[in-house]
Design an enzyme around this catalytic site. Structure first.
Site, PDB file in Angstrom:
ATOM      1  NE  ARG A 150      -7.251 -51.380  -6.381  1.00  0.00           N
ATOM      2  CZ  ARG A 150      -8.232 -51.404  -5.601  1.00  0.00           C
ATOM      3  NH1 ARG A 150      -8.481 -49.615  -6.741  1.00  0.00           N
ATOM      4  NH2 ARG A 150      -9.213 -51.832  -5.502  1.00  0.00           N
ATOM      5  N   GLY A 151      -4.145 -48.980 -12.090  1.00  0.00           N
ATOM      6  CA  GLY A 151      -2.951 -48.187 -12.081  1.00  0.00           C
ATOM      7  C   GLY A 151      -3.512 -47.909 -13.570  1.00  0.00           C
ATOM      8  N   GLY A 177     -11.463 -43.565 -10.918  1.00  0.00           N
ATOM      9  CA  GLY A 177     -10.814 -43.245 -11.702  1.00  0.00           C
ATOM     10  C   GLY A 177     -10.613 -43.654 -12.839  1.00  0.00           C
ATOM     11  CG  ASP A 206     -16.766 -47.673  -1.422  1.00  0.00           C
ATOM     12  OD1 ASP A 206     -16.768 -48.916  -1.225  1.00  0.00           O
ATOM     13  OD2 ASP A 206     -15.357 -47.456  -1.422  1.00  0.00           O
ATOM     14  CG  MET A 249     -14.904 -53.049   1.108  1.00  0.00           C
ATOM     15  SD  MET A 249     -15.888 -54.287   2.006  1.00  0.00           S
ATOM     16  CE  MET A 249     -16.980 -54.192   0.538  1.00  0.00           C
ATOM     17  CE1 TYR A 357      -8.722 -58.079  -0.501  1.00  0.00           C
ATOM     18  CE2 TYR A 357      -8.124 -58.671   1.536  1.00  0.00           C
ATOM     19  CZ  TYR A 357      -7.348 -58.072   0.123  1.00  0.00           C
ATOM     20  OH  TYR A 357      -6.598 -57.145   0.626  1.00  0.00           O
TER      21      TYR A 357
END
Length: 495
Positions: A150-151, A177, A206, A249, A357
């Site tokens: 991430r990021g 993102g 999602d 989720m 998970y």
């Protein structure tokens, strides 16, 4: 070729050129994004535009697929693939099909970026040279063959590497993102006049990406989530006053919880972020749980991870992807349920299951295998056709090219007035729980807009700038995908 004399009424076969052209999609092919023509403004699921207009206006986007003319010579193409964000069933399938399709076109240099965007700046994780042989079996396992993270590092550093490595096809597999990052990378490449096609492939477990019917991995997630629900049902039904709680989720969109609930048919209550609720009181969740226990001796509750966040103390921070850090509603709800029934001195046996998970890490089912394959193929077709700053999606059973800025304007959410939510509530039999107290609603409204901004159609006359124009009722509109703005020679491969 001379076909000789043919019987009367039999026409000569078409030329090879004409036959070959039937393999390709024409640039003028369009797909309708919305197909329902509502007959009355009170119809379930209707969407109102600014000004309260509800009349049907055709909104089109471009059909995905191979083109007869390509804008890059395969021998000169150097491609890169990156997987970003969290895990999702089908990641390896998409990687595999992108590599396979590039290989069919004749591309020889394909780089796999390790561990998301981090792989551009961390020298410990150099790019992996991808070949058809290397990726031929990766789809048989879950996770990401390339790794994820991430990021986003400094975007200029990423663009520098793309430029240094001579990349002209960049495939970004990720969610909202990651697509936002892809759009910013496209803009920086445009400023440098780099001849590069930036193509997104939507990955969000999602299913919260705007405009598309569903994203890859969603069907598999619902299937696995249903197994967790069924396990909770077995546990609850085997205990005296058994309660099964399953957290699924869904940070801001409750699609997995809704579809898995409907698929299972064993759920008494489903709680999602889009529908506020109260726990206590005559019409609260606890009281309805008690009624189900009194009647059936068991109760199964499904709760999405983003549901009821106004009831928790939020840290106010964000994770590496820029998402708000959520409180653990599942564990909190579990403890609150035990405390409530302890207070009213009713013996219950509460079991809590969090299969997050297990769902994320499994390989995808046959339905998602197919979706991933077609998405990967069409991503390559779009790049060769000269499109950039686009993503690929399934819309009304057709695969389409969509401009990235449009799909990331706002996250897609469950409509509480939709047919599907009403079907779900009918399946569970749960009531409409009261709204949360006014002061909490106001607090939530300050941190999250209650109504998303309306998207404005782009003009088909300005595919690069993406400028918009006003539309009169009934006028046909089109979402225009960006074509590469720089001069490039096209080659006709139909000959």
């Amino acid at each position: 070729m001379n076909w000789g004399t043919l019987p009367d009424g039999i026409e000569a076969p078409e030329s090879r050129e004409q036959n070959m052209r039937r393999l390709y999609v024409h640039d003028e092919d369009r797909v309708l994004l919305k197909v329902v023509h509502y007959g009355n403004p009170t119809s379930v699921g209707i969407e109102f535009e600014e000004g309260g207009d509800w009349q049907f206006k055709p909104l089109w986007t471009q059909r995905a697929g191979p083109r007869a003319q390509i804008y890059f010579h395969p021998s000169a193409v150097k491609a890169a693939i990156v997987t970003c964000g969290g895990l999702c069933p089908g990641l390896n399938d998409v990687i595999r099909q992108v590599v396979f399709t590039l290989d069919v076109y004749g591309v020889k240099e394909i780089l796999g970026i390790q561990y998301g965007f981090k792989g551009f700046v961390d020298p410990k994780y150099p790019p992996v040279a991808l070949t058809r042989k290397l990726v031929s079996r990766v789809h048989m396992a879950g996770g990401s063959f390339l790794g994820v993270s991430r990021g986003t590092p400094d975007l200029n550093d990423i663009v520098d590497k793309l430029q240094d490595w001579g990349i002209n096809f960049f495939f970004i597999i990720g969610g909202n993102g990651s697509h936002a990052g892809a759009h910013e990378i496209y803009k920086r490449c445009l400023e440098r006049k780099m001849k590069i096609a930036v193509v997104g492939i939507p990955k969000t477990i999602d299913n919260d990406l705007q405009l598309v019917d569903k994203t890859f991995g969603f069907d598999t997630s619902v299937e696995e989530a249903q197994r967790a629900i069924n396990a909770a049902f077995v546990e609850a039904s085997s205990a005296y006053n058994g309660v099964g709680i399953v957290k699924l989720m869904g940070r801001q969109s409750g699609f997995i919880a809704m579809y898995a609930t409907l698929a299972s048919g064993q759920v008494d209550i489903v709680l999602i972020p889009e529908v506020p609720f109260v726990l206590e009181g005559e019409h609260g969740v606890y009281n309805f749980m008690k009624k189900r226990l009194d009647k059936n001796g068991l109760c199964v509750v499904v709760i999405a991870e983003g549901a009821g966040q106004e009831l928790l103390e939020s840290s106010g921070g964000v994770d590496a992807s820029g998402n708000p850090i959520l409180g653990d509603i599942g564990k909190w709800f579990y403890s609150q349920v035990k405390a409530y029934f302890g207070k009213i001195k009713m013996s219950v046996d509460v079991k809590y299951i969090d299969p997050t998970y297990m769902i994320r890490a499994r390989h995808c089912n046959s339905s998602d295998h197919i979706i991933c394959s077609v998405l990967g193929q069409n991503a390559v077709h779009g790049a060769f056709a000269g499109y950039t700053d686009i993503t690929i999606g399934l819309v009304n059973t057709h695969y389409v090219f969509l401009p990235i800025p449009k799909v990331i304007e706002v996250a897609r959410k469950v409509d509480p007035n939709s047919n599907m939510w009403h079907r779900t509530v009918t399946s569970t039999g749960q009531p409409d729980f009261p709204m949360v107290p006014q002061k909490i609603s106001e607090k939530k409204a300050q941190s999250q807009p209650s109504s998303p901004p309306k998207s404005q159609p782009t003009s088909p006359k300005s595919p690069v700038s993406g400028s918009s124009r006003s539309q009169s009722p009934g006028e046909s509109r089109s979402l225009s995908c960006r074509r590469h703005p720089f001069d490039m020679k096209t080659s006709d491969r139909s000959m």
